[in-house]
Design a protein around this motif. Structure first.
Motif, PDB file in Angstrom:
ATOM      1  N   ASN A  94     -12.619   2.247  -6.207  1.00  0.00           N
ATOM      2  CA  ASN A  94     -13.314   2.721  -7.400  1.00  0.00           C
ATOM      3  C   ASN A  94     -12.304   3.022  -8.506  1.00  0.00           C
ATOM      4  OD1 ASN A  94     -15.834   2.666  -6.084  1.00  0.00           O
ATOM      5  ND2 ASN A  94     -15.506   4.711  -5.236  1.00  0.00           N
ATOM      6  N   THR A  95     -12.783   2.970  -9.740  1.00  0.00           N
ATOM      7  CA  THR A  95     -11.938   3.213 -10.909  1.00  0.00           C
ATOM      8  C   THR A  95     -12.257   4.571 -11.516  1.00  0.00           C
ATOM      9  OG1 THR A  95     -11.759   0.838 -11.359  1.00  0.00           O
ATOM     10  CG2 THR A  95     -11.270   2.335 -13.176  1.00  0.00           C
ATOM     11  N   TYR A  96     -11.219   5.317 -11.893  1.00  0.00           N
ATOM     12  CA  TYR A  96     -11.381   6.671 -12.411  1.00  0.00           C
ATOM     13  C   TYR A  96     -10.586   6.839 -13.699  1.00  0.00           C
ATOM     14  CZ  TYR A  96     -13.045   7.485  -7.655  1.00  0.00           C
ATOM     15  OH  TYR A  96     -13.731   7.414  -6.468  1.00  0.00           O
ATOM     16  N   GLU A  97     -11.140   7.622 -14.619  1.00  0.00           N
ATOM     17  CA  GLU A  97     -10.415   7.992 -15.828  1.00  0.00           C
ATOM     18  C   GLU A  97      -9.441   9.131 -15.538  1.00  0.00           C
ATOM     19  OE1 GLU A  97     -10.527   6.396 -18.724  1.00  0.00           O
ATOM     20  OE2 GLU A  97     -11.921   4.984 -17.779  1.00  0.00           O
ATOM     21  N   SER A  98      -9.795   9.981 -14.563  1.00  0.00           N
ATOM     22  CA  SER A  98      -8.902  11.066 -14.158  1.00  0.00           C
ATOM     23  C   SER A  98      -9.206  11.420 -12.712  1.00  0.00           C
ATOM     24  CB  SER A  98      -9.064  12.293 -15.067  1.00  0.00           C
ATOM     25  OG  SER A  98     -10.316  12.922 -14.858  1.00  0.00           O
ATOM     26  N   LEU A  99      -8.248  12.095 -12.065  1.00  0.00           N
ATOM     27  CA  LEU A  99      -8.383  12.468 -10.664  1.00  0.00           C
ATOM     28  C   LEU A  99      -7.979  13.931 -10.480  1.00  0.00           C
ATOM     29  CD1 LEU A  99      -6.772   9.345  -8.949  1.00  0.00           C
ATOM     30  CD2 LEU A  99      -9.149  10.093  -8.619  1.00  0.00           C
ATOM     31  N   ASP A 100      -8.797  14.675  -9.756  1.00  0.00           N
ATOM     32  CA  ASP A 100      -8.409  16.014  -9.342  1.00  0.00           C
ATOM     33  C   ASP A 100      -7.569  15.903  -8.072  1.00  0.00           C
ATOM     34  OD1 ASP A 100      -9.557  17.410 -11.380  1.00  0.00           O
ATOM     35  OD2 ASP A 100     -11.243  18.210 -10.231  1.00  0.00           O
ATOM     36  N   VAL A 101      -6.347  16.395  -8.153  1.00  0.00           N
ATOM     37  CA  VAL A 101      -5.423  16.343  -7.019  1.00  0.00           C
ATOM     38  C   VAL A 101      -5.123  17.784  -6.617  1.00  0.00           C
ATOM     39  CG1 VAL A 101      -3.279  15.372  -6.131  1.00  0.00           C
ATOM     40  CG2 VAL A 101      -4.420  14.285  -8.089  1.00  0.00           C
ATOM     41  N   HIS A 102      -5.579  18.173  -5.438  1.00  0.00           N
ATOM     42  CA  HIS A 102      -5.420  19.549  -4.976  1.00  0.00           C
ATOM     43  C   HIS A 102      -4.083  19.684  -4.248  1.00  0.00           C
ATOM     44  CE1 HIS A 102      -9.585  20.037  -6.198  1.00  0.00           C
ATOM     45  NE2 HIS A 102      -9.837  18.913  -5.566  1.00  0.00           N
ATOM     46  N   VAL A 103      -3.635  20.911  -4.073  1.00  0.00           N
ATOM     47  CA  VAL A 103      -2.294  21.162  -3.541  1.00  0.00           C
ATOM     48  C   VAL A 103      -2.143  20.501  -2.172  1.00  0.00           C
ATOM     49  CG1 VAL A 103      -0.610  22.910  -2.880  1.00  0.00           C
ATOM     50  CG2 VAL A 103      -2.159  23.341  -4.801  1.00  0.00           C
ATOM     51  N   GLY A 104      -1.073  19.708  -2.035  1.00  0.00           N
ATOM     52  CA  GLY A 104      -0.777  19.026  -0.786  1.00  0.00           C
ATOM     53  C   GLY A 104      -1.371  17.646  -0.654  1.00  0.00           C
ATOM     54  N   GLN A 105      -2.191  17.225  -1.610  1.00  0.00           N
ATOM     55  CA  GLN A 105      -2.869  15.928  -1.514  1.00  0.00           C
ATOM     56  C   GLN A 105      -2.095  14.834  -2.254  1.00  0.00           C
ATOM     57  OE1 GLN A 105      -6.910  16.475  -2.903  1.00  0.00           O
ATOM     58  NE2 GLN A 105      -7.482  17.703  -1.126  1.00  0.00           N
ATOM     59  N   CYS A 106      -2.304  13.581  -1.799  1.00  0.00           N
ATOM     60  CA  CYS A 106      -1.670  12.412  -2.412  1.00  0.00           C
ATOM     61  C   CYS A 106      -2.694  11.298  -2.599  1.00  0.00           C
ATOM     62  CB  CYS A 106      -0.536  11.883  -1.536  1.00  0.00           C
ATOM     63  SG  CYS A 106       0.949  12.920  -1.471  1.00  0.00           S
ATOM     64  N   PHE A 107      -2.679  10.675  -3.771  1.00  0.00           N
ATOM     65  CA  PHE A 107      -3.507   9.502  -4.075  1.00  0.00           C
ATOM     66  C   PHE A 107      -2.594   8.369  -4.543  1.00  0.00           C
ATOM     67  CE2 PHE A 107      -7.111  12.496  -5.676  1.00  0.00           C
ATOM     68  CZ  PHE A 107      -7.450  12.803  -4.365  1.00  0.00           C
ATOM     69  N   SER A 108      -2.978   7.130  -4.217  1.00  0.00           N
ATOM     70  CA  SER A 108      -2.295   5.956  -4.770  1.00  0.00           C
ATOM     71  C   SER A 108      -3.276   5.175  -5.636  1.00  0.00           C
ATOM     72  CB  SER A 108      -1.770   5.053  -3.652  1.00  0.00           C
ATOM     73  OG  SER A 108      -0.711   5.675  -2.960  1.00  0.00           O
ATOM     74  N   VAL A 109      -2.840   4.843  -6.848  1.00  0.00           N
ATOM     75  CA  VAL A 109      -3.698   4.127  -7.788  1.00  0.00           C
ATOM     76  C   VAL A 109      -2.965   2.914  -8.353  1.00  0.00           C
ATOM     77  CG1 VAL A 109      -4.921   6.247  -8.411  1.00  0.00           C
ATOM     78  CG2 VAL A 109      -2.962   5.506  -9.792  1.00  0.00           C
ATOM     79  N   LEU A 110      -3.742   1.945  -8.785  1.00  0.00           N
ATOM     80  CA  LEU A 110      -3.207   0.790  -9.500  1.00  0.00           C
ATOM     81  C   LEU A 110      -3.532   0.930 -10.978  1.00  0.00           C
ATOM     82  CD1 LEU A 110      -4.199  -2.157  -7.101  1.00  0.00           C
ATOM     83  CD2 LEU A 110      -2.017  -0.912  -7.218  1.00  0.00           C
ATOM     84  N   VAL A 111      -2.536   0.689 -11.824  1.00  0.00           N
ATOM     85  CA  VAL A 111      -2.699   0.771 -13.276  1.00  0.00           C
ATOM     86  C   VAL A 111      -2.169  -0.512 -13.885  1.00  0.00           C
ATOM     87  CG1 VAL A 111      -2.053   2.014 -15.373  1.00  0.00           C
ATOM     88  CG2 VAL A 111      -2.473   3.285 -13.247  1.00  0.00           C
ATOM     89  N   THR A 112      -2.976  -1.154 -14.719  1.00  0.00           N
ATOM     90  CA  THR A 112      -2.593  -2.411 -15.359  1.00  0.00           C
ATOM     91  C   THR A 112      -2.180  -2.163 -16.804  1.00  0.00           C
ATOM     92  OG1 THR A 112      -4.089  -3.679 -13.948  1.00  0.00           O
ATOM     93  CG2 THR A 112      -3.339  -4.742 -15.969  1.00  0.00           C
ATOM     94  N   ALA A 113      -1.053  -2.720 -17.190  1.00  0.00           N
ATOM     95  CA  ALA A 113      -0.526  -2.571 -18.553  1.00  0.00           C
ATOM     96  C   ALA A 113      -1.190  -3.596 -19.465  1.00  0.00           C
ATOM     97  CB  ALA A 113       0.990  -2.733 -18.547  1.00  0.00           C
ATOM     98  N   ASP A 114      -2.434  -3.338 -19.837  1.00  0.00           N
ATOM     99  CA  ASP A 114      -3.204  -4.300 -20.638  1.00  0.00           C
ATOM    100  C   ASP A 114      -3.641  -3.725 -21.979  1.00  0.00           C
ATOM    101  OD1 ASP A 114      -5.015  -2.466 -19.709  1.00  0.00           O
ATOM    102  OD2 ASP A 114      -6.352  -3.897 -18.735  1.00  0.00           O
ATOM    103  N   LYS A 115      -2.927  -2.705 -22.436  1.00  0.00           N
ATOM    104  CA  LYS A 115      -3.257  -2.094 -23.728  1.00  0.00           C
ATOM    105  C   LYS A 115      -2.178  -2.443 -24.754  1.00  0.00           C
ATOM    106  CE  LYS A 115      -6.935  -0.067 -22.123  1.00  0.00           C
ATOM    107  NZ  LYS A 115      -6.934  -0.657 -20.772  1.00  0.00           N
ATOM    108  N   ALA A 116      -2.331  -1.918 -25.945  1.00  0.00           N
ATOM    109  CA  ALA A 116      -1.361  -2.196 -27.013  1.00  0.00           C
ATOM    110  C   ALA A 116       0.039  -1.772 -26.563  1.00  0.00           C
ATOM    111  CB  ALA A 116      -1.754  -1.454 -28.287  1.00  0.00           C
ATOM    112  N   PRO A 117       1.051  -2.592 -26.843  1.00  0.00           N
ATOM    113  CA  PRO A 117       2.413  -2.292 -26.372  1.00  0.00           C
ATOM    114  C   PRO A 117       3.045  -1.127 -27.132  1.00  0.00           C
ATOM    115  CG  PRO A 117       2.414  -4.260 -27.736  1.00  0.00           C
ATOM    116  CD  PRO A 117       0.982  -3.879 -27.564  1.00  0.00           C
ATOM    117  N   LYS A 118       3.010   0.040 -26.526  1.00  0.00           N
ATOM    118  CA  LYS A 118       3.620   1.229 -27.128  1.00  0.00           C
ATOM    119  C   LYS A 118       3.867   2.237 -26.016  1.00  0.00           C
ATOM    120  CE  LYS A 118      -0.757   3.493 -28.367  1.00  0.00           C
ATOM    121  NZ  LYS A 118      -1.486   4.227 -29.417  1.00  0.00           N
ATOM    122  N   GLU A 119       4.000   3.496 -26.363  1.00  0.00           N
ATOM    123  CA  GLU A 119       4.179   4.567 -25.386  1.00  0.00           C
ATOM    124  C   GLU A 119       2.852   5.305 -25.162  1.00  0.00           C
ATOM    125  OE1 GLU A 119       8.845   5.788 -26.184  1.00  0.00           O
ATOM    126  OE2 GLU A 119       7.249   6.941 -27.138  1.00  0.00           O
TER     127      GLU A 119
END
Length: 550
Positions: free
Chosen positions: A247-272
């Protein structure tokens, strides 16, 4: 006869070589020292590993053997734990004070453990005193073997993102607070990989059009954090050793001690762009940020104008938890699909209800489980059990499976050890009567997080369990005035720590140990105490017990 012996020797040698080839060894030497750090702009004493804050990343692959020599150059005893690593048959390597004697100042200890049949994103951190508030934490990744298919294409790069709240007070000052009966109070900020975001240098770079893997872990002391990347959705692919439905998320709640792995694609305007971690469920929101730069992006182009706000309230977080699903068709550490294990069809043999509480003993703050606030004895529980002197150190089963109907303000201060029958399938209910969120971790295992619901648990609540595709994980949050239910098979013999991941709560007694003994006392089920084990307490001068045999 000589020829037979020679051929036999060659066969044995070949077997050993093949074993080593299949299960490679990774060797590390870590020098643990004090050093001055200023993550929030205020100089303070930090704990460094090989001069680094945060500590080095461990990059391993399924079934690798990790041999890690820790040299303690602090002025206090020290231990590290490897959160989420299951240490099959080997609780001797868990690095908590219930299983290990701490490493004395000026001494060393070599951990030797295998990431057996595991993949995923994990962390390590100190379990002694309040050392976690000074550093010595880091990421531990376990990559899939090449012969095991992964349910997504190889990313362009793989980044570890350690987020956590932070105090500018020293770890010794914070420990003194707790020892005197005070709370730690509110943190002073939020860090991302040891920085608060004032540094304008990019933490990560991305090539346009490429996809990157980010392993996001909450290494903090107290607060749940919401993580997001400006203008970039995140595809969740793994959580604490399990492949998830993507599933795709705009944000993730990460509680103490937890780990998530996500994929992020660089498909936006080239900047910071900014990645942001901000506290959840707090009156004052603290925020840490870091910059991601496209390789062809302009320096200094990051803007705070379009950073989305974090969600408000815990109902949103609960709904997000309900959206997490186990990927039934993906293979994890072994070739067979994750969904081939039908946990929902296994009869429950025992139900343990855990109720957390806060109280005061002689005016000092203590946290408890079912009316008992854990105290660490001088002799580690596992050593006392192994040497046959448990009765001189602790009593089993001070708490019952069903807590008292009314937990009074009084708690019993004692080592809290629960006996658990080997290989039984057990239901654990975490019930939170408090107004603040709780985060629980079980060492040595992963469990199926089948339910989180508001209110009190009752047997009829089982009809709401997810018995098909609940994620197998090692840490679970429990919202205020709510409960969480998990299922697992206790098939890993040893002495295992069940603890609050909130440092204040754990330090002040909100933890227990689960003793899982194999009646066979066989090496098939549990390893002997390692030859290099540190000894302390009443076992220090005792003769070594007879070892387990096959």
């Amino acid at each position: 006869m000589r020829r037979v012996i020679f051929v036999t020797w060659l066969v044995l040698l070949s077997a050993v070589v093949q074993l080593r080839a299949e299960d490679p060894y990774l060797f590390f030497t870590w020098n643990v020292t004090y050093g001055t750090i200023s993550p929030l702009g205020v100089p303070q004493q930090g704990i460094l590993i090989n001069g680094q804050f945060p500590g080095p990343n461990i990059n391993s692959t399924t079934n690798n053997n990790i041999v890690l020599n820790v040299l303690n150059n602090l002025d206090e005893p020290f231990l590290l734990t490897w959160t989420g690593v299951q240490h099959r048959k080997n609780s001797w390597q868990d690095g908590v004070v219930g299983t290990n004697c701490p490493i004395p100042p000026g001494k060393n200890f070599t951990y030797h453990f295998q990431v057996k049949d595991q993949i995923g994103s994990y962390i390590y951190y100190p379990t002694t005193a309040v050392h976690r508030a000074a550093g010595a934490f880091g990421g531990l990744r376990v990559n899939s073997r090449l012969l095991i298919p992964v349910p997504y294409a190889d990313p362009e790069d793989d980044y570890t993102v350690l987020i956590g709240d932070w105090y500018v007070k020293s770890h010794k000052t914070l420990k003194n607070f707790l020892d005197s009966g005070r709370s730690l109070g509110r943190p002073d900020g939020v860090l991302i990989n040891g920085k608060s975001g004032n540094d304008k240098k990019p933490l990560f770079t991305m090539k346009p059009g490429k996809t990157y893997k980010y392993r996001i872990c909450n290494v903090g002391l107290k607060d749940s954090l919401n993580f997001r990347i400006q203008d970039h959705p995140m595809k969740l692919v793994e959580m604490e050793g399990s492949h998830t439905v993507q599933n795709t998320y705009e944000s993730l709640d990460v509680h103490v001690g937890q780990c998530f792995s996500v994929l992020v694609t660089a498909d936006k305007a080239p900047k910071e762009y900014y990645m942001v971690a901000s506290t959840r469920f707090t009156k004052t929101v603290l925020t840490g940020k870091a910059i991601i730069r496209y390789t062809n992006g302009r320096k200094g182009s990051a803007s705070l104008k379009n950073i989305p706000e974090a969600p408000v309230g815990w109902a949103w977080s609960l709904n997000q938890f309900r959206s997490f699903r186990w990927n039934l068709t993906a293979s994890a550490a072994r070739p067979n699909p994750q969904g081939s294990y039908h946990y929902g069809k296994i009869p429950i043999t025992r139900t343990i209800k855990i109720v957390n509480s806060a109280s005061r003993v002689k005016g000092k703050l203590r946290y408890g489980i079912n009316g008992v606030s854990h105290v660490n004895p001088v002799t580690p529980l596992k050593l006392a059990e192994y040497y046959g002197v448990a009765d001189k150190v602790f009593k089993y089963d001070l708490i019952k499976d069903e807590p008292p109907k009314k937990l009074s303000g009084e708690v019993t201060l004692a080592p809290n050890v629960v006996n658990q029958t080997f290989r039984n399938f057990v239901e654990i209910i975490f019930e939170n009567h408090e107004k603040s969120l709780q985060s629980w971790h079980l060492a040595g295992y992963s469990f199926f997080a089948v339910s989180i619901e508001p209110g009190r648990w009752r047997p009829e609540k089982r009809k709401n369990y997810n018995l098909l595709d609940a994620v197998s994980r090692h840490t679970i949050q429990v919202y205020p005035k709510s409960y969480a239910a998990v299922l697992l098979t206790f098939d890993n013999a040893g002495m295992w720590n069940l603890r609050s991941e909130l440092t204040e709560n754990r330090y002040l007694g909100q933890q227990l140990y689960i003793s899982v003994l194999s009646p066979a006392r066989s090496l098939r089920d549990e390893y002997n105490m390692p030859d290099n084990a540190l000894l302390c307490g009443i076992v220090k001068d005792l003769p070594k017990p007879h070892p387990y045999t096959i």
